[in-house]
Design an enzyme around this catalytic site. Structure first.
Site, short mmCIF file in Angstrom:
data_model
loop_
_atom_site.label_atom_id
_atom_site.label_comp_id
_atom_site.label_asym_id
_atom_site.label_seq_id
_atom_site.Cartn_x
_atom_site.Cartn_y
_atom_site.Cartn_z
N SER A 31 2.32 -1.66 1.11
CA SER A 31 2.67 -0.68 2.12
C SER A 31 3.94 0.11 1.80
CB SER A 31 2.88 -1.39 3.47
OG SER A 31 4.00 -2.27 3.38
N SER A 44 3.51 -5.95 -0.75
CA SER A 44 3.87 -4.55 -0.51
C SER A 44 4.99 -3.99 -1.37
CB SER A 44 4.25 -4.36 0.94
OG SER A 44 3.10 -4.17 1.68
N LYS A 101 13.00 1.97 2.86
CA LYS A 101 11.72 1.98 3.59
C LYS A 101 11.97 2.13 5.08
CE LYS A 101 7.48 -0.89 3.85
NZ LYS A 101 6.85 -2.15 3.40
N1 GLN Z 1 -1.44 -5.22 1.95
C1 GLN Z 1 -1.04 -6.37 2.69
C2 GLN Z 1 -1.31 -6.14 4.16
O1 GLN Z 1 -1.87 -5.14 4.48
C3 GLN Z 1 0.39 -6.67 2.44
C4 GLN Z 1 1.29 -5.78 3.18
C5 GLN Z 1 2.73 -6.10 3.00
O2 GLN Z 1 3.13 -6.80 2.08
N2 GLN Z 1 3.53 -5.60 3.92
O3 GLN Z 1 -0.99 -6.95 4.99
#
Ligand code: GLN
Length: 492
Positions: A159, A183, A84
């Site tokens: 994400s 995420s 990532k």
């Molecule tokens: N979807 C969640 C957010 O927008 C989690 C994101 C993540 O785990 N990085 O914060």
């Protein structure tokens, strides 16, 4: 080409290791096969922000040479892996999916990157993400929207959508992501693969660009649980550069993997089967519980009474930490500097205004607000108290059961654009994954079926702190009884 070596890109990391050990294909041949598929599929899937063709091939060749000389090889020798793009690789751009870091080339490697290199893995490229890992669909990337390999009109989740889609599209057999509120698990579920968020502190965050430091954790994506165990074994363990990283021994996750856990109890939280859960998702998850029951599990209904507050708590804690972590991108310490400015304040404003996207700005505003002197007691400090109650709920649950099971996501993958203009609807995608980060416990999503539109469904298993070994063994018991992890997306 023999049947073992046809479709190299559909193999798991463990299979690719075996293929090399049998001299059926070299690391170079394997790496080329993935690079070729990346070239064919990337115009559609858009998982990668950067492909390291030259360095990947050079690494693969050096591993083949090591093998030829009879030198000792690392645990992931010759296995391509995608990373990532919020995890630093020395000398390779790390953008975090943001324009503000467009030109950032880290002068150092993340701890996990060093571990991958020591394990002789072949880092094949950097994957797309929601800007600074803020989002659930990968639509918040400043560069591109990644597509779900099972249906290109749909989002892959987020994400870490790029890392999940790369594995689901067979562009890499394994990948790394980060999970702050779901995420890894949510995109794994939506892409039909395995995603693990380890216990907070199990894997060093050194070199992971911080979003919300008390919630962030690096974790893994793979086709099956055996690869998850292997990759976790490589990246887990002590690192003095991250003071929250534990020095607890790393169990040999691969060694114990096939030893069934018996007897065991699964807690099923009634709050996880309430309104908003898609009936097709519920059906597959309940069937998965039946499979585990047939393997000796006792199913026990439990309650996690503070789950209703998880999303509100998360969005206060995460945005407060984000507003502080993102202060360093001011055009001086780090990041894009606006060319057109009149004075220092104007430079800060324009650099941040031009560099950050709208979701990041929304969260900085929210975080600064909840930390400001008139509101900190009512919002941020209250959220910390509720966070403790959420952890207490889990501590009570794990006193009477081995894992807590439920759906990973309330729905299957949704269409690109469907929720992008409605942040609250988007935030609800993480309703089942967020509590795990607030509590600091490990969680895994494993494929458990498809809906009537052929979109994948995931089963989430949560465990007590540092119970990854047990979690993986239970996940493996399920996996051995089913074929979901053997399916591969056609990408068309
Ligand atoms: N979807 C969640 C957010 O927008 C989690 C994101 C993540 O785990 N990085 O914060």
């Amino acid at each position: 080409m023999s049947t073992t070596t046809s479709n190299l890109t559909e193999k798991t990391a463990c299979e690719l290791i075996q293929i090399q050990a049998n001299n059926e294909a070299s690391a170079e041949t394997i790496t080329r096969a993935f690079l070729d598929l990346i070239k064919a599929r990337e115009p559609k899937v858009k998982s990668f922000l950067k492909i390291n063709e030259e360095t990947a091939l050079a690494t693969a060749k050096s591993i083949d040479l090591k093998r030829a000389k009879g030198e000792k090889l690392g645990l992931l020798a010759g296995v391509p892996i995608a990373v990532k793009d919020n995890i630093c690789i020395k000398g390779t751009a790390t953008t975090c999916g943001s324009k503000i870091l467009e030109n950032f080339i880290p002068p150092y490697d993340a701890h996990v990157t060093e571990k991958l290199q020591q394990a002789d893995a072949v880092i094949i490229g950097k994957t797309n993400l929601d800007e600074f890992a803020m989002g659930s669909s990968t639509e918040n990337s400043a560069y591109q929207t990644t597509r779900n390999p099972w249906n290109l009109d749909c989002i892959p989740g987020g994400s870490s959508g790029g890392s999940a889609a790369a594995v689901a599209a067979c562009e890499a057999p394994i990948s790394l992501g980060s999970d702050t509120g779901g995420s890894i698990r949510q995109p794994a579920s939506l892409c039909g693969i395995v995603g693990l968020k380890p216990t907070y502190g199990r894997v060093s965050r050194y070199g992971l660009v911080a979003y919300a430091s008390s919630l962030d954790q690096i974790g893994t994506f793979s086709h099956d649980v055996a690869d998850t165990a292997l990759l976790l074994k490589v990246i887990a363990g002590k690192d003095e550069r991250d003071s929250t990283c534990t020095s607890n021994d790393v169990p040999d996750y691969t060694k114990s993997l096939d030893v069934p856990v018996k007897p065991f109890t699964i807690g099923v939280a009634k709050e996880y089967f309430a309104g908003g859960l898609d009936p097709e998702v519920e059906k597959s998850v309940r069937e998965a519980l039946d499979v585990l029951k047939s393997k000796g599990a006792t199913i026990k209904e439990i309650s996690l009474p503070h789950s209703a507050y998880a999303i509100a708590t998360y969005y206060l804690v995460a945005t407060a930490e984000a507003s502080s972590n993102l202060a360093r991108y001011d055009g001086v310490h780090y990041g894009h500097r606006s060319k057109d400015h009149k004075n220092l304040i104007d430079m800060y404003c324009k650099s941040r205004g031009e560099g950050f996207g709208s979701e990041v700005k929304r969260r900085i505003l929210l975080g600064n607000y909840s930390l400001s002197s008139g509101y900190i007691d009512a919002y941020y400090l209250k959220a910390l108290k509720v966070r403790r109650l959420i952890r207490d709920d889990f501590d009570k649950a794990f006193a009477g059961c081995d894992v807590v099971a439920g759906p990973t996501s309330p729905t299957c993958a949704f269409k690109v654009g469907e929720k992008s203009s409605d942040p609250l609807a988007m935030y609800l995608s993480d309703i089942y994954t967020i509590s795990c980060n607030l509590a600091g416990i490990p969680g895994i999503s494993i494929p458990c079926g498809f809906n009537s539109k052929n979109l994948p469904i995931g089963l989430q298993l949560l465990g007590a702190p540092f119970s990854e070994e047990k979690l993986l063994r239970i996940a493996r018991m399920y996996e051995k009884e089913t074929n979901w992890h053997l399916k591969r997306a056609k990408v068309c």
